[in-house]
Design a protein around this motif. Structure first.
Motif, PDB file in Angstrom:
ATOM      1  N   VAL A 161     -45.096  84.327   7.836  1.00 40.58           N
ATOM      2  CA  VAL A 161     -45.496  82.974   8.219  1.00 40.58           C
ATOM      3  C   VAL A 161     -44.841  82.684   9.563  1.00 40.58           C
ATOM      4  O   VAL A 161     -43.618  82.801   9.706  1.00 40.58           O
ATOM      5  N   THR A 162     -45.637  82.312  10.552  1.00 42.25           N
ATOM      6  CA  THR A 162     -45.103  82.089  11.897  1.00 42.25           C
ATOM      7  C   THR A 162     -45.179  80.606  12.267  1.00 42.25           C
ATOM      8  O   THR A 162     -46.093  79.882  11.853  1.00 42.25           O
ATOM      9  N   PHE A 163     -44.200  80.187  13.066  1.00 46.74           N
ATOM     10  CA  PHE A 163     -44.162  78.818  13.586  1.00 46.74           C
ATOM     11  C   PHE A 163     -43.250  78.822  14.811  1.00 46.74           C
ATOM     12  O   PHE A 163     -42.135  79.348  14.769  1.00 46.74           O
ATOM     13  N   HIS A 164     -43.711  78.240  15.917  1.00 48.27           N
ATOM     14  CA  HIS A 164     -42.936  78.232  17.158  1.00 48.27           C
ATOM     15  C   HIS A 164     -41.871  77.142  17.080  1.00 48.27           C
ATOM     16  O   HIS A 164     -41.988  76.080  17.692  1.00 48.27           O
ATOM     17  N   LYS A 165     -40.807  77.447  16.340  1.00 43.50           N
ATOM     18  CA  LYS A 165     -39.787  76.448  16.042  1.00 43.50           C
ATOM     19  C   LYS A 165     -39.032  76.001  17.288  1.00 43.50           C
ATOM     20  O   LYS A 165     -38.814  74.795  17.500  1.00 43.50           O
ATOM     21  N   ALA A 166     -38.615  76.952  18.134  1.00 40.98           N
ATOM     22  CA  ALA A 166     -37.799  76.615  19.308  1.00 40.98           C
ATOM     23  C   ALA A 166     -38.563  75.696  20.263  1.00 40.98           C
ATOM     24  O   ALA A 166     -38.033  74.686  20.748  1.00 40.98           O
ATOM     25  N   GLN A 225     -44.813  65.975  10.780  1.00 41.87           N
ATOM     26  CA  GLN A 225     -44.516  66.977  11.797  1.00 41.87           C
ATOM     27  C   GLN A 225     -43.047  66.906  12.199  1.00 41.87           C
ATOM     28  O   GLN A 225     -42.703  66.532  13.320  1.00 41.87           O
ATOM     29  N   ASN A 226     -42.184  67.253  11.270  1.00 44.83           N
ATOM     30  CA  ASN A 226     -40.767  67.375  11.584  1.00 44.83           C
ATOM     31  C   ASN A 226     -40.274  68.708  11.059  1.00 44.83           C
ATOM     32  O   ASN A 226     -40.813  69.264  10.095  1.00 44.83           O
ATOM     33  N   ILE A 227     -39.260  69.226  11.701  1.00 50.08           N
ATOM     34  CA  ILE A 227     -38.845  70.605  11.457  1.00 50.08           C
ATOM     35  C   ILE A 227     -38.340  70.811  10.035  1.00 50.08           C
ATOM     36  O   ILE A 227     -38.548  71.877   9.436  1.00 50.08           O
ATOM     37  N   GLY A 228     -37.703  69.788   9.451  1.00 52.91           N
ATOM     38  CA  GLY A 228     -37.195  69.932   8.096  1.00 52.91           C
ATOM     39  C   GLY A 228     -38.320  70.073   7.089  1.00 52.91           C
ATOM     40  O   GLY A 228     -38.270  70.940   6.202  1.00 52.91           O
ATOM     41  N   TYR A 229     -39.335  69.249   7.215  1.00 49.48           N
ATOM     42  CA  TYR A 229     -40.456  69.280   6.270  1.00 49.48           C
ATOM     43  C   TYR A 229     -41.240  70.574   6.416  1.00 49.48           C
ATOM     44  O   TYR A 229     -41.604  71.210   5.419  1.00 49.48           O
ATOM     45  N   ILE A 230     -41.505  70.975   7.653  1.00 49.47           N
ATOM     46  CA  ILE A 230     -42.282  72.202   7.887  1.00 49.47           C
ATOM     47  C   ILE A 230     -41.508  73.426   7.422  1.00 49.47           C
ATOM     48  O   ILE A 230     -42.090  74.375   6.869  1.00 49.47           O
ATOM     49  N   SER A 231     -40.185  73.419   7.618  1.00 46.17           N
ATOM     50  CA  SER A 231     -39.373  74.556   7.159  1.00 46.17           C
ATOM     51  C   SER A 231     -39.435  74.696   5.642  1.00 46.17           C
ATOM     52  O   SER A 231     -39.510  75.811   5.105  1.00 46.17           O
ATOM     53  N   GLY A 232     -39.418  73.567   4.925  1.00 41.79           N
ATOM     54  CA  GLY A 232     -39.543  73.615   3.471  1.00 41.79           C
ATOM     55  C   GLY A 232     -40.900  74.148   3.042  1.00 41.79           C
ATOM     56  O   GLY A 232     -40.998  74.919   2.071  1.00 41.79           O
ATOM     57  N   PHE A 233     -41.943  73.758   3.762  1.00 43.87           N
ATOM     58  CA  PHE A 233     -43.287  74.256   3.466  1.00 43.87           C
ATOM     59  C   PHE A 233     -43.367  75.764   3.683  1.00 43.87           C
ATOM     60  O   PHE A 233     -43.927  76.503   2.858  1.00 43.87           O
ATOM     61  N   ILE A 234     -42.780  76.236   4.781  1.00 40.83           N
ATOM     62  CA  ILE A 234     -42.812  77.674   5.091  1.00 40.83           C
ATOM     63  C   ILE A 234     -42.069  78.467   4.021  1.00 40.83           C
ATOM     64  O   ILE A 234     -42.516  79.539   3.590  1.00 40.83           O
TER      65      ILE A 234
END
Length: 269
Positions: free
Chosen positions: A129-134, A108-117
Motif C-alpha cells: 500500500v503506497t502513500f506519499h506521506k512526506a 485527510q489527515n495523516i493519523g487517520y490515513i495511517s490507520g486505514f493503511i
C-alpha cells in the motif's frame, strides 16, 4: 459620506483578502485530494480477495472514491504518463492490479490515513500500500502556516479598520460637541448620549458593507476578465461570507462610534 466610504474601503480589503485566501486554500485542498492511497494486489490474488479488499475500501468511513485498475488498464496508464508502451520494453505485463482510494477533506489527515493503511495491509491478497506521506505532510504544514498567517492578517485589517473608522467618526462627533455637552448638562445618561451615535455608526457600517460587496464583486470580475482565469471560489457562492461582511460592517461602525464618542463624553463629564 466619508465615514461610509472609509468603512467600505476597509471591508473591501477584508472581503478581497477572504476571497483570495479561500481560492489559495481551494488550490491546496485540491492538491491534497490528489494524494490518494494506492493498494497493489499480489499477482496471484484471487478474484474473491480482490473483491473483498475493494468492498472494504468502499465501506470505510471517509472514503469518497475508489477506482479499480486492472493489469491491462495499468499498461494504458503507464503509456499515458510516460509515452511508452511497456510491451516495447518488456515482453510481458509486470503491472499488478490495484485500487486507488481517495478520502474526503475531513478525513485527510495523516493519523487517520495511517490507520486505514495498517488495516488494509492485513487483508488477504494485499501486496503493498503506497502513500506519499512526506509530501503530504509538507503540504499540510504549508496549509497550516497559510491559515495562521491569513487569520493574523485579517485580524490586523479589522483592528486597523476600527481605528480608521473611529478617527473618521471623531470628526463627525466633534461637530456635535455642543449637543453632547447640552445633553450632559440636562442630566442625560451615558447610554442616552451614546445610543444615537451607535445606531448611526451601525447604519453607516451597513451602507459601507453594501458598497464593499459591490466592490469585491467588481474585483472578482476584473480578475476573471483581465487575467483570463476562473475563480473556483467566489463571493456570490457563499451567502455566509456575504452575511459576515455585512455583520462586520455593522459592528465596525458601532465600535468606531463607541470608541469615538466615549472620549467626548469623558471630556464633558
Amino acid at each position: 459620506i466619508i465615514s461610509v466610504v472609509t468603512i467600505a474601503i476597509s471591508l473591501t480589503l477584508i472581503g478581497v483578502s477572504i476571497i483570495i485566501g479561500d481560492n489559495i486554500f481551494y488550490f491546496f485542498r485540491h492538491l491534497q485530494a490528489d494524494f490518494d492511497v494506492q493498494l497493489f494486489y499480489y499477482p496471484d490474488a484471487s478474484r474473491s480477495e480482490k473483491a473483498a479488499a475493494l468492498e472494504f475500501c468502499n465501506t470505510y468511513p471517509g472514503v469518497v472514491k475508489t477506482r479499480f485498475i486492472s493489469k491491462n488498464e495499468a499498461v494504458a496508464v503507464f503509456q499515458e504518463e510516460f509515452g511508452e508502451n511497456i510491451y516495447n520494453i518488456l515482453n510481458n505485463n509486470p503491472f499488478p492490479a490495484s485500487v486507488r482510494i481517495g478520502f474526503d477533506r475531513y478525513h485527510q489527515n495523516i493519523g487517520y490515513i495511517s490507520g486505514f493503511i495498517a488495516s488494509l495491509e492485513q487483508l488477504p491478497g494485499t501486496d503493498t500500500v503506497t502513500f506519499h506521506k512526506a509530501i503530504f505532510l509538507r503540504l499540510t504544514g504549508i496549509f497550516r502556516v497559510l491559515t495562521i498567517v491569513g487569520g493574523i492578517f485579517l485580524l490586523i485589517l479589522f483592528v486597523a479598520a476600527v481605528l480608521l473608522t473611529s478617527n473618521t467618526i471623531k470628526l463627525i462627533i466633534l461637530s456635535r460637541f455642543d449637543w453632547i455637552e447640552t445633553l450632559r448638562l440636562v442630566g442625560a445618561s451615558d447610554f442616552a448620549i451614546r445610543g444615537p451615535f451607535l445606531l448611526e455608526g451601525a447604519f453607516q457600517g451597513f451602507l459601507g458593507a453594501i458598497l464593499a460587496l459591490g466592490a469585491v464583486h467588481g474585483v472578482e470580475e476584473s480578475i476573471i476578465r483581465l487575467a483570463g482565469v476562473t475563480l473556483p471560489s467566489r463571493l456570490i457562492a457563499f451567502p455566509e461570507v456575504i452575511f459576515l461582511i455585512v455583520l462586520i460592517g455593522i459592528v465596525l461602525g458601532a465600535l468606531g462610534s463607541y470608541r469615538a464618542v466615549r472620549r467626548f463624553i469623558y471630556l464633558v463629564a
